[in-house]
Design a protein around this motif. Sequence first.
Motif, PDB file in Angstrom:
ATOM      1  N   SER A  30     -76.528  56.450  14.793  1.00  0.00           N
ATOM      2  CA  SER A  30     -75.576  56.369  13.691  1.00  0.00           C
ATOM      3  C   SER A  30     -74.150  56.482  14.225  1.00  0.00           C
ATOM      4  O   SER A  30     -73.245  55.801  13.754  1.00  0.00           O
ATOM      5  N   ALA A  80     -73.287  53.254  15.487  1.00  0.00           N
ATOM      6  CA  ALA A  80     -73.030  52.310  14.395  1.00  0.00           C
ATOM      7  C   ALA A  80     -71.619  52.476  13.841  1.00  0.00           C
ATOM      8  O   ALA A  80     -71.011  51.518  13.384  1.00  0.00           O
ATOM      9  N   PRO A  98     -86.955  51.793   0.070  1.00  0.00           N
ATOM     10  CA  PRO A  98     -86.556  52.457   1.326  1.00  0.00           C
ATOM     11  C   PRO A  98     -85.791  51.528   2.257  1.00  0.00           C
ATOM     12  O   PRO A  98     -84.843  51.962   2.931  1.00  0.00           O
ATOM     13  N   LYS A 125     -78.254  50.016   3.433  1.00  0.00           N
ATOM     14  CA  LYS A 125     -77.007  50.536   2.883  1.00  0.00           C
ATOM     15  C   LYS A 125     -76.513  51.722   3.708  1.00  0.00           C
ATOM     16  O   LYS A 125     -75.311  51.916   3.879  1.00  0.00           O
ATOM     17  N   GLY A 126     -77.440  52.502   4.234  1.00  0.00           N
ATOM     18  CA  GLY A 126     -77.078  53.690   5.005  1.00  0.00           C
ATOM     19  C   GLY A 126     -76.840  53.406   6.477  1.00  0.00           C
ATOM     20  O   GLY A 126     -76.681  54.326   7.267  1.00  0.00           O
ATOM     21  N   ASN A 127     -76.844  52.125   6.848  1.00  0.00           N
ATOM     22  CA  ASN A 127     -76.591  51.747   8.241  1.00  0.00           C
ATOM     23  C   ASN A 127     -77.577  52.337   9.242  1.00  0.00           C
ATOM     24  O   ASN A 127     -77.237  52.602  10.387  1.00  0.00           O
ATOM     25  N   LEU A 128     -78.799  52.546   8.779  1.00  0.00           N
ATOM     26  CA  LEU A 128     -79.843  52.920   9.725  1.00  0.00           C
ATOM     27  C   LEU A 128     -80.311  51.715  10.499  1.00  0.00           C
ATOM     28  O   LEU A 128     -80.885  51.833  11.577  1.00  0.00           O
ATOM     29  N   GLU A 168     -82.263  51.197   0.942  1.00  0.00           N
ATOM     30  CA  GLU A 168     -81.527  52.418   1.296  1.00  0.00           C
ATOM     31  C   GLU A 168     -81.107  52.434   2.768  1.00  0.00           C
ATOM     32  O   GLU A 168     -80.005  52.803   3.104  1.00  0.00           O
TER      33      GLU A 168
END
Lengths: 316, 316
Positions: free
Chosen positions: B38, B41, B92, B98-101, B95
């Motif tokens: 992260s 990222a 999932p 959107k969460g940049n995982l 999500e």
Amino acid sequence: VSQSTVSRVLSGTTAVNAETKARVLEAIERSGYLPNHSARAMRTRKTGMVGIVVSRLTNPFYPELIEALNAALSENGLRMILWDADLLGEEPAVEAIKGNLVDGVIFTTFVRDSPAISAALEGGEPAVLVNRPAPDVPCDQVASANEDGGRSVAGYFVEHGRDRPALIVGPDEIDTGTERERGFRLGLADLTGSDNSVRFAGEYSHESGYAGFKELMSGANPPNAIFCMNDLIAFGAVDAARDLDIRIPEDVWVVGYDNIEMSSWSAYDLTTVDQPKVAMARAAIDLLLARMDTPNRPLETRRFAPRLVMRGSTGA
Amino acid sequence: VSQSTVSRVLSGTTAVNAETKARVLEAIERSGYLPNHSARAMRTRKTGMVGIVVSRLTNPFYPELIEALNAALSENGLRMILWDADLLGEEPAVEAIKGNLVDGVIFTTFVRDSPAISAALEGGEPAVLVNRPAPDVPCDQVASANEDGGRSVAGYFVEHGRDRPALIVGPDEIDTGTERERGFRLGLADLTGSDNSVRFAGEYSHESGYAGFKELMSGANPPNAIFCMNDLIAFGAVDAARDLDIRIPEDVWVVGYDNIEMSSWSAYDLTTVDQPKVAMARAAIDLLLARMDTPNRPLETRRFAPRLVMRGSTGA
């Protein structure tokens, strides 16, 4: 607040005033950039996600095991993400667990005691090995009693006078297979006074089962019963018999291992050793949850008894 | 620095002095808490990970497609994580993106145009649908030309005088299947002047193929050629024939769709329509990378030509 306060909140290593911590986390979450569930993990250390490391997805045993794991996770309100380890090994899973992307990891693949895994496990990260035990890896483990499974096949052959046994096995470094083979050989020696089985070694594939059957049956005194280390190998053996007009079970018995769904289809009607996938999956999730709650509890290994399922590829 | 500066660095929404930004990111990364990738990222907006949404892993078509996608990702230095959508839907994955995982998501499952997906796509998040096209979902898509595949089977039956055709189909809401069926029916009508096919509807399963074959063959004027909407259904049909002592191909032809590996095994020796899984996987990754580089490029759909693979379950 200061930069170092933000750092301390993020790392959680030292005490920060509760109100300050809440404000910092709120600001970070409000920024909308940081992964939602990472922000959640900072507060609760729970992402609600469990990573599963798989390989050889084209062996239907693994998709069936994954479905069982997925069902057991869902019963506990958890979600699953998968890594395919064939190309990348276990490193991404170890990174994910260290980075708090997941609450824990389940390995369904062969795992060596690597520095990366040791570091994660020593850090108290929850991890469970399911299906492939590894005595030297210090974490909770779930497996079927492969040696007992092999032994039960030897007993079945001896009981029915199948006195020229053969094995079709995979690579020696796969523990599940070597345990099955050892159980079979020990059982044979115990019951008949000697292990007279012959052996073809290949891969855990239809292709190897096909090639192995052809070679084993081409000798002067071919086997009258073949134990294959998994169902995929056994399917290859049955297909080779079909092409060679060798009759199963009249001329030779064929037994597999795993009891994947296909083994019950008429094309194969395969006698095989059942691994209790649903029970094993539930046990793995149980152990993972127990480890999350109590990181320092003693290591536990659960072994499940396999069960011989008799069908048309054997004569009794 | 101030809390709001940290927020601005994290959100990336407004300008921050480059040196300050570097210091904040370094402090966060040094804290050791935030997921490594992260943190990466935040600097590069690249996690190096792509999410793949799957379902029905026990249909071997999906593991084969996943292996092809995994290989194509590895060629590009990317890693894969998988979500099994059967129990949880696509949420999932939405999500995670959107969460940049993950840098992007590939859907191999049926996707409806949901508010969650629309929001992600409108935000410019890279996503590709592969295998199951959905004309109303605004993202890049890769599929095989299912209608052409169905049409080729109709042509094959007509050419060889198989004049009592039948279909075994899955649920109507699965587009891939309805496209194949439509192509078959249109082809039949074009070539013979009328669509005289009969039809059994069930699931995409061995069990439905088995039940469908039994029912279709029990009538007074049974079909002499059966087109099954996927290989799993066709395996069930062939197994039913085996149990009923109905000969394939002498009494009835059976054709599948997908050309999964098992269809070439002697037990089935199945004529089927090949989907070019490797080419489709490569195209999906190409489109995803193109979308990452150029978020506002025009939407693109690539269709791949299927190919009839003739084997022993048909007579020519």
